[in-house]
Design a protein around this motif. Structure first.
Motif, PDB file in Angstrom:
ATOM      1  N   LEU A  31       0.827  -1.206   0.000  1.00 59.26           N
ATOM      2  CA  LEU A  31       0.000   0.000   0.000  1.00 59.26           C
ATOM      3  C   LEU A  31       0.861   1.255   0.000  1.00 59.26           C
ATOM      4  O   LEU A  31       0.580   2.221  -0.733  1.00 59.26           O
ATOM      5  CB  LEU A  31      -0.925  -0.019   1.228  1.00 59.26           C
ATOM      6  CG  LEU A  31      -1.838   1.191   1.427  1.00 59.26           C
ATOM      7  CD1 LEU A  31      -2.789   1.343   0.232  1.00 59.26           C
ATOM      8  CD2 LEU A  31      -2.623   1.062   2.733  1.00 59.26           C
ATOM      9  N   ALA A  61      -5.032   9.028   2.678  1.00 57.81           N
ATOM     10  CA  ALA A  61      -5.512   7.835   1.969  1.00 57.81           C
ATOM     11  C   ALA A  61      -4.956   6.566   2.615  1.00 57.81           C
ATOM     12  O   ALA A  61      -5.666   5.555   2.755  1.00 57.81           O
ATOM     13  CB  ALA A  61      -5.108   7.906   0.497  1.00 57.81           C
ATOM     14  N   ARG A  64      -6.864   5.731   5.784  1.00 56.89           N
ATOM     15  CA  ARG A  64      -8.196   5.189   5.488  1.00 56.89           C
ATOM     16  C   ARG A  64      -8.101   3.742   5.025  1.00 56.89           C
ATOM     17  O   ARG A  64      -8.825   2.868   5.493  1.00 56.89           O
ATOM     18  CB  ARG A  64      -8.898   6.011   4.407  1.00 56.89           C
ATOM     19  CG  ARG A  64      -9.421   7.345   4.839  1.00 56.89           C
ATOM     20  CD  ARG A  64     -10.388   7.903   3.804  1.00 56.89           C
ATOM     21  NE  ARG A  64      -9.845   7.899   2.446  1.00 56.89           N
ATOM     22  CZ  ARG A  64      -9.136   8.894   1.915  1.00 56.89           C
ATOM     23  NH1 ARG A  64      -8.882   9.974   2.646  1.00 56.89           N
ATOM     24  NH2 ARG A  64      -8.693   8.817   0.664  1.00 56.89           N
ATOM     25  N   ARG A  65      -7.185   3.497   4.106  1.00 55.43           N
ATOM     26  CA  ARG A  65      -7.136   2.189   3.461  1.00 55.43           C
ATOM     27  C   ARG A  65      -6.456   1.122   4.311  1.00 55.43           C
ATOM     28  O   ARG A  65      -6.659  -0.074   4.086  1.00 55.43           O
ATOM     29  CB  ARG A  65      -6.433   2.317   2.110  1.00 55.43           C
ATOM     30  CG  ARG A  65      -7.238   3.142   1.095  1.00 55.43           C
ATOM     31  CD  ARG A  65      -6.492   3.296  -0.214  1.00 55.43           C
ATOM     32  NE  ARG A  65      -6.226   2.011  -0.835  1.00 55.43           N
ATOM     33  CZ  ARG A  65      -5.516   1.863  -1.952  1.00 55.43           C
ATOM     34  NH1 ARG A  65      -4.982   2.939  -2.544  1.00 55.43           N
ATOM     35  NH2 ARG A  65      -5.314   0.659  -2.466  1.00 55.43           N
ATOM     36  N   ASP A  69      -8.938  -1.703   3.459  1.00 55.32           N
ATOM     37  CA  ASP A  69      -8.460  -2.642   2.440  1.00 55.32           C
ATOM     38  C   ASP A  69      -7.605  -3.758   3.028  1.00 55.32           C
ATOM     39  O   ASP A  69      -6.838  -4.404   2.320  1.00 55.32           O
ATOM     40  CB  ASP A  69      -7.623  -1.899   1.387  1.00 55.32           C
ATOM     41  CG  ASP A  69      -8.435  -0.882   0.614  1.00 55.32           C
ATOM     42  OD1 ASP A  69      -9.679  -0.894   0.745  1.00 55.32           O
ATOM     43  OD2 ASP A  69      -7.836  -0.061  -0.096  1.00 55.32           O
TER      44      ASP A  69
END
Length: 779
Positions: A31, A61, A64-65, A69
């Protein structure tokens, strides 16, 4: 932003939850690369710590991910951020784990072999073709191999298997599926199979596997070392092999579980619903109880049971053992004597299992944490755990309110303990029955191990109130000055349902707690209880009328004794043609009658479980119980078989309990009298009614009693939530009937979905009651 590095931010991101052993650091590495971020990621005792640097938008981002994710096996509970000074760093690295600080991270459970690994296992061109220990970041052993935190190879039982250059290259390659997968190994550097047969040369590798398959096909019994312990295995389609296993294990009646080659094999045997299919093929792969619709396997596999316990292979070795040609259905039962801990040590297996097996299929990877197979059944489209162990333990259960550090020791049967702190409870795997030294030692080892990986240091202990329980005495001996809070058995059952459904205890529930035995506040054996309860306490609203239980365990093992005691208490004649009278031989019958007359060694009981035993005996279904709840299990089987047969529907005017005000609390409680039910049972039996009809009508009567009592309690107390708990509610027929009827009456019905309704769920309720009581005393 930092003045020296305009446009850059740097943050420390602490991620807590199930984030070790599930590919989380490789995910973070990927990521960060995707977002163009620099920094580091490491495991700590509390989870995963990331220091990450880049543009503010990219960092937002990332944060959040990192939760949204996350890898499929991960469970992110919190993401905390703190600003740091930007350094202008480049690149992103996984750095060595930090062994310092508190240890509160979550260890993942063992997970079934994934589709990618199974594809490699079957591919002749792959270097791990037919490797019995193939695994990756997304599957394989976790809980049972962890020896400490943080979760790194050095803190697992894989520490003794140095990686070969090929495995080391995969382990350090961020693009590889095995990047930082701690159990990674191959034929060159991993554990190895071996087969031992008495008087024969020890075989290794493929030769060991081939001989094991031959032995099974020829009717032999093998000890097979798995992830969390040894199994005893034989060909489930071979009646002689199944009978031999029963004789050797001295397990005459208790159902065996089977392991099928694949889902298609199962579906050729039994109907499989969508929830059962998901459980059978998912990452947990518990034993799933499937309702029998005939005799798909020899009757000796699961005699008298309404269900067949089925699981699919969850290790690569299982897949290799069950591959064609050869048996496609194996009995797979725990390698232990009834109630004892599962065998995990190789030397112990060679000694203790020698009278039971014809050979040992083993390997040299140690098992650090014993872990039995989990058992679930599906009721009304929802899973009901009957044993919560492999695949679930040691995942925590969120608590509705925070608690101080506490150890709840559970009960004496189906023991499971729990450690809790703040907002989580960690339940152990299945320990066993606390009636021998081996189980007590296993309990101590498990408490130490779970404490080491959770960081919980109990300030309080919780136990059952039964003065004869070994679990209570053990808690008192080891308390070392800490308070030991005794929790009433059925209160704990109800509190467990409340906790797993997130109730904070602000409003009481109607708790229907039906089981075989539990120590009551009046010294009697309770077990047919309706309580008005919250975590702070309970009021006994209704119970079955007391009946003397002659001889304690003798009555449990011989249901005909319980039936005769119930007949006498109900004032019903002891007709010579009744099955329990025929089962009780002359001298025993006379002695039993004298015992009941003089009330010698007769404990009063309100147990619903014992009433099930009595009706099973009266119906001619079960007179001697070879395992716990056999009479009740076979009574449910008879009712289910009757419902599936061509027989007419059960008459709506079935049996009915009497209900009257309780003498000790006439304004607020009721006594449920089974006498009218027993009189109707006797009338049906003497009229030649089939046992299945008697069983079905009895189940309807119990469900009607629950509806009647709950409706009356709602009128007096206004409570509209009912919690069903206790071992009797492992009965799918009864659970479904009660929930359906109560739902029609406008109640909210809570049933177990995360912990068992039997004593395997007691510890969760104990810790909630004890923690609340302790907090109240401190205030």
């Amino acid at each position: 932003m930092t003045a020296g590095h305009p446009g850059l931010d740097r943050r420390r991101v602490a991620v807590r939850g199930l984030v070790q052993g599930v590919g989380f650091r490789p995910f973070v590495h990927t990521l960060a690369g995707e977002l163009g971020l620099a920094g580091t990621v490491t495991n700590t005792g509390e989870g995963v710590l990331v220091e990450v640097e880049g543009s503010p938008d990219a960092l937002d981002a990332f944060c959040r991910r990192v939760a949204g994710d996350a890898p499929p096996l991960a469970q992110v509970h919190s993401v905390e951020q703190a600003p740091l000074a930007a350094t202008g760093a480049t690149g992103f690295r996984i750095v060595p784990s930090s062994p310092d600080g508190p240890r509160t991270t979550l260890i993942p459970p063992d997970t079934a072999a994934c589709a990618d690994c199974l594809a490699e296992l079957a591919d002749p061109a792959d270097r791990r073709h037919r490797h019995p220990f193939i695994s990756c970041t997304n599957c394989g052993p976790r809980h049972t191999i962890v020896t400490g935190l943080p979760y790194d190879r050095a803190n697992t039982t894989m520490a003794g298997f140095p990686m070969c250059p090929d495995c080391a290259r995969e382990y350090t390659d961020p693009a590889d599926r095995r990047f930082h997968a701690q159990p990674v190994a191959c034929h060159a550097c991993g554990p190895a199979l071996a087969l031992t047969e008495p008087g024969r040369t020890r075989l290794a590798g493929e030769r060991a596997l081939a001989q094991a398959r031959r032995l099974l096909a020829d009717g032999a019994i093998l000890a097979v070392k798995g992830i969390g312990g040894y199994h005893l295995a034989c060909d489930a389609r071979d009646p002689a092999a199944v009978a031999l296993l029963r004789r050797r294990k001295r397990r005459a009646h208790k159902p065996f579980a089977v392991m099928a080659r694949d889902l298609a094999t199962v579906e050729r045997l039994l109907p499989v619903g969508p929830v059962e299919r998901e459980l059978l093929t998912g990452p947990v792969r518990p034993i799933v109880l499937l309702r029998r619709t005939g005799l798909p396997v020899p009757e000796g596999v699961a005699p008298g049971s309404p269900d067949l316990g089925v699981m699919l292979p969850y290790t690569p070795l299982h897949h290799l053992l069950l591959a064609a040609p050869g048996p496609d259905l194996l009995v797979m039962t725990s390698a232990n004597l009834s109630g004892e801990p599962i065998v995990t040590e190789d030397r112990e297996a060679l000694e203790r299992l020698a009278p039971l097996v014809d050979g040992w299929l083993t390997h040299d990877r140690p098992i650090h944490v014993p872990c039995e197979d989990s058992v679930v059944r599906v009721v009304d489209g929802e899973q009901l755990p009957l044993r919560r162990s492999r695949g679930y333990a040691p995942l925590p259960i969120p608590l509705p309110v925070p608690v101080r550090p506490v150890l709840a020791v559970g009960g004496d049967l189906k023991n499971t303990f729990a450690l809790a702190r703040d907002g989580y409870a960690w339940l152990s795997g299945h320990i066993g029955d606390m009636d021998d030294l081996a189980t007590l030692r296993a309990f101590d080892r498990a408490v130490e191990q779970l404490g080491s990986v959770t960081g919980v240091r109990p300030e309080l202990l919780a136990a059952d109130r039964h003065p004869g329980y070994r679990s209570l005495r053990h808690a008192e001996r080891t308390a070392a000055g800490r308070p030991v809070h005794r929790v009433q058995h059925h209160h704990a059952h109800v509190a467990a349902v409340m906790a797993e459904h997130g109730l904070d205890g602000g409003r009481p529930v109607l708790g229907v707690a039906f089981d075989g035995t539990g120590y009551g506040e009046d010294g009697a054996i309770w077990g047919g209880e309706v309580l008005l309860a919250d975590y702070d306490g309970f009021r006994r609203l209704a119970h079955l009328r007391y009946v003397p239980l002659p001889g304690g365990d003798a009555a449990v093992e011989r249901p005909y004794r319980t039936a005769l005691a119930h007949l006498r208490a109900a004032g019903l004649p002891r007709l010579p043609q009744l099955p329990p009278v025929r089962a009780c031989e002359g001298e025993e019958l006379r002695l039993l009658e004298r015992q009941l007359e003089r009330n010698l060694n007769c404990a009063p009981t309100s147990s619903m479980g014992r009433l099930f035993d009595a009706v099973s005996s009266l119906a001619g279904i079960c007179q001697r119980a070879g395992y716990e709840a056999q009479a009740a299990v076979e009574l449910e089987a008879a009712a289910c078989e009757f419902a599936l047969s061509a027989a007419p529907r059960v008459p709506a005017d079935g049996y009915a309990f009497g209900l009257s005000a309780a003498p000790e609390a006439p304004a607020d409680g009721w006594i449920a009298d089974p006498g009218p039910v027993l009189a109707a049972v006797v009338a049906d039996v003497t009229a030649g009614a089939p046992a299945g009809l008697v069983a079905a009508r009895f189940h309807r009567a119990v469900a009607a009693l629950v509806r009647r009592v709950c409706a009356a309690a709602r009128e007096r107390h206004g409570t509209t939530t009912v919690a069903l708990s206790g071992g009797v509610f492992a009965n799918a027929l009864l659970s479904s009937a009660c929930a359906s009827g109560l739902g029609e009456d406008g109640f909210t019905v809570l049933r177990h979905r995360r912990v068992p309704p039997n004593d395997g769920g007691l510890a969760l309720g104990q810790l909630m009651v004890a923690a609340r009581s302790s907090a109240a005393r401190e205030e």
